[in-house]
Design an enzyme around this catalytic site. Structure first.
Site, PDB file in Angstrom:
ATOM      1  CG  HIS A   1     -50.044  14.189  65.846  1.00 55.14           C
ATOM      2  ND1 HIS A   1     -50.110  13.767  66.789  1.00 55.14           N
ATOM      3  CD2 HIS A   1     -50.503  14.021  64.834  1.00 55.14           C
ATOM      4  CE1 HIS A   1     -51.248  13.497  67.297  1.00 55.14           C
ATOM      5  NE2 HIS A   1     -51.469  12.900  65.821  1.00 55.14           N
ATOM      6  CD  GLU A   2     -50.371  13.522  61.204  1.00 57.42           C
ATOM      7  OE1 GLU A   2     -51.228  11.846  61.127  1.00 57.42           O
ATOM      8  OE2 GLU A   2     -51.428  14.363  61.535  1.00 57.42           O
TER       9      GLU A   2
ATOM     10  CG  HIS B   1     -51.084   8.751  64.012  1.00 62.13           C
ATOM     11  ND1 HIS B   1     -51.770   8.424  65.035  1.00 62.13           N
ATOM     12  CD2 HIS B   1     -50.968  10.229  63.265  1.00 62.13           C
ATOM     13  CE1 HIS B   1     -52.469   9.495  65.611  1.00 62.13           C
ATOM     14  NE2 HIS B   1     -52.141  10.610  64.468  1.00 62.13           N
TER      15      HIS B   1
ATOM     16  CG  HIS C   1     -48.878   0.512  61.312  1.00 63.01           C
ATOM     17  ND1 HIS C   1     -49.895   1.357  59.836  1.00 63.01           N
ATOM     18  CD2 HIS C   1     -49.696  -0.395  61.425  1.00 63.01           C
ATOM     19  CE1 HIS C   1     -50.128   0.018  58.568  1.00 63.01           C
ATOM     20  NE2 HIS C   1     -50.071  -0.871  59.809  1.00 63.01           N
TER      21      HIS C   1
END
Length: 229
Positions: free
Chosen positions: A97-98, A101, A105
């Protein structure tokens, strides 16, 4: 007003507490299920970054539990120790999940960019609202220079900023989870059962953001109602 600000606060404290407890319960449950790949959270994060040709993001371990986050300012994936070293379903879900991100980006995902740009304004709004509340509670003379409607109008503006931020956060978090689950499946890092577990865990994680958005919107509507009275 038949509903006070305290009623709203208590309501969302109860709902938020329930969701938070369910989230912790789910992550505890899935942290006891090892992944078929045997990879740690750090290794999963690194593999996902490699698969997306992302070479400028660092993966670091941070203190605490459920403190995992991606920092777009210094391009770091911050994983709690249990996720960083863990070789279980919860670690895989959170790490992916991280990384989602980080992929956002790298691909200039619009909603992530908007959220990042709003961070300074949100921090300022939260601090100013807290300051006004404290001054009001201690009866500070500085607030007596303004009429009640002016103060409420300031609250409406500040709360609108916070509410917008929480709403923008929703697509950012849901999209990161979507990217994570797709990658976990396509990379064969997780089997079908593990992906179902990961989806369940991430669903409850996303619920915390939904509650925050609903709470922020409720506070905004409350202040608007006072302003109209």
């Amino acid at each position: 007003m038949t509903i006070s600000i305290w009623t709203i606060m208590i309501l969302f404290m109860v709902v938020g507490g329930f969701v938070s407890n369910r989230l912790k319960s789910k992550f505890k449950k899935y942290s006891q299920i090892p992944t078929c790949s045997g990879l740690s959270g750090k290794e999963i994060a690194q593999k996902m970054l490699d698969d997306h040709n992302i070479c400028d993001v660092k993966i670091i371990s941070v203190a605490g539990k459920l403190t995992d986050h991606y920092n777009p300012q210094d391009k770091t994936i911050n994983l709690s120790a249990d996720v960083f070293n863990g070789r279980h379903v919860s670690a895989a879900a959170v790490a992916a999940h991280e990384c989602g991100h980080a992929v956002q980006h790298a691909k200039s995902y619009q909603w992530l960019q908007m959220r990042s740009q709003m961070v300074p304004a949100v921090n300022f709004s939260n601090k100013l609202m807290s300051m006004i509340m404290i001054l009001g509670l201690i009866g500070a003379g500085v607030l007596q220079r303004f009429d009640f409607n002016t103060i409420i109008l300031v609250f409406v503006i500040l709360q609108a900023v916070v509410t917008l931020f929480t709403l923008i956060t929703l697509p950012v978090e849901f999209d990161a989870s979507r990217r994570a689950l797709i990658w976990l499946k396509n990379s064969n890092v997780s089997n079908e059962q593990e992906i179902n577990y990961s989806e369940d865990a991430l669903k409850w994680a996303a619920s915390t953001y939904v509650v925050a958005a609903l709470a922020a919107a409720s506070y905004l509507l409350y202040y608007l109602a006072i302003l109209r009275d």
